[in-house]
Each structure stands twice: as C-alpha cells, then as structure tokens.
Design an enzyme around this catalytic site. Structure first.
Site, PDB file in Angstrom:
ATOM      1  N   CYS A   1      -4.773  -0.954  -1.264  1.00  0.00           N
ATOM      2  CA  CYS A   1      -5.270   0.410  -1.022  1.00  0.00           C
ATOM      3  C   CYS A   1      -6.824   0.416  -1.850  1.00  0.00           C
ATOM      4  O   CYS A   1      -7.211  -0.543  -2.365  1.00  0.00           O
ATOM      5  CB  CYS A   1      -4.512   1.305  -2.263  1.00  0.00           C
ATOM      6  SG  CYS A   1      -2.887   1.444  -1.934  1.00  0.00           S
TER       7      CYS A   1
ATOM      8  N   CYS B   1       0.966  -1.239   0.137  1.00  0.00           N
ATOM      9  CA  CYS B   1      -0.041   0.038  -0.034  1.00  0.00           C
ATOM     10  C   CYS B   1       0.866   1.168  -0.002  1.00  0.00           C
ATOM     11  O   CYS B   1       2.266   1.032  -0.131  1.00  0.00           O
ATOM     12  CB  CYS B   1      -0.995  -0.087   1.160  1.00  0.00           C
ATOM     13  SG  CYS B   1      -0.117   0.239   2.895  1.00  0.00           S
TER      14      CYS B   1
ATOM     15  N   CYS C   1      -3.176   3.301  -5.915  1.00  0.00           N
ATOM     16  CA  CYS C   1      -2.340   2.108  -5.573  1.00  0.00           C
ATOM     17  C   CYS C   1      -1.029   2.351  -6.247  1.00  0.00           C
ATOM     18  O   CYS C   1      -0.903   2.388  -7.404  1.00  0.00           O
ATOM     19  CB  CYS C   1      -2.940   0.689  -5.906  1.00  0.00           C
ATOM     20  SG  CYS C   1      -4.433   0.326  -4.727  1.00  0.00           S
TER      21      CYS C   1
END
Length: 157
Positions: free
Chosen positions: A79, A7, A87
């Site tokens: 994400c 992430c 992302c």
C-alpha cells in the site's frame, strides 16, 4: 522461503508482485498475495500488463489473508502511505517490510496515463523483487539484517 505480498484490495499491486516474484524466483521461493478487504477480482489491467510482460496469469485471484494456507516467512505490504492508504497489519510472528506503491487502480486521466500508472507500479515492484532475489542466501539467517535490507529495498524506485 514463502513471501506474502499484502494490500487492502488484492486486485492490482499485490497480484502484480506475486506473479512477478513467482516468474523470477527460483523454485525454492514462492510468493502469494492477499488483501485485508479483497475486492474479489483481479483488475483486468493487471492481467493484461502481466501477460504483455510474458508472465503467466493463470491461477491468480483476489483473496483474503484468511485464505492463505501456510504462514509466510516474510510479509511485504505494498500500500502507499503517501496516498493516505492504511496498510493492513498482518497478524503473525513473521518478518515484515513495507514497499509502498501508488495504487494504479485509482489512476485517472487518459488511457495512456492510466496505462502508465500500471506500468510504473510494475516497474517499481519488479526493481524491488529483483533486488530481493539478488541477496546472498546467508542474510536469511540474520533477521535484523534481513529486516534492514528489506526496508532499504522498499525505498528503491
């Protein structure tokens, strides 16, 4: 099999996924987590949540993908596209999947509402990890089939 949960900040979701995966997975499967722009610290609520679930938290820290020593076999971004997050795109010839989860670190409201946000992120990630770990080992030989299944798992809630 090496999994990288990725992430942006590497403080909540990817850490929760890494620790949960390593807690549930057999010894021949390991997860790491990283961020494209790590915060430098694991969110205290992530640590508290994992400990409450009986999952070890020693050794987990917020790090950049540049600090990952081995090239992973699979990169899973966590994400949330729905929240407008971008992302990171992991650079490397690896299998990729997206398992978007809202960021509990951005939750607002009462203590109970914020705690519920962390619990929800954990529950979604655990459900997906458990589904992944139930896959027949033969699917790992077929990249196309594995890619399809990983994307389907990313839709589980």
């Amino acid at each position: 099999m090496r999994i990288l949960f990725l992430c942006t900040g590497n403080s909540c979701r990817s850490i929760i996924a890494e620790a949960t995966f390593n807690h549930l997975a057999p010894a021949d499967m390991r997860a790491q987590s990283a961020g494209s722009h790590p915060t430098g610290e694991v969110h205290p609520r992530s640590i508290a949540l994992l400990q409450a679930k009986g999952i070890a938290t020693t050794g987990y820290f917020s790090k950049s993908w540049d600090e990952i020593g081995e090239t992973p076999d699979i990169v899973i971004t966590v994400c949330s596209n729905a929240a407008g997050e971008t992302c990171p795109a992991y650079l490397g010839n690896v299998l990729r999947a997206h398992w978007g989860v809202d960021d509990p670190a951005k939750a607002t409201g009462t203590e109970a509402e914020i705690a519920a946000s962390f619990e929800q992120a954990y529950r979604i990630l655990r459900t997906r990890i458990e589904a992944f770990l139930k896959l027949e080992s033969t699917i790992y030989q077929d990249r196309v089939a594995l890619q399809t299944v990983l994307q389907q798992i990313g839709q589980l809630s």
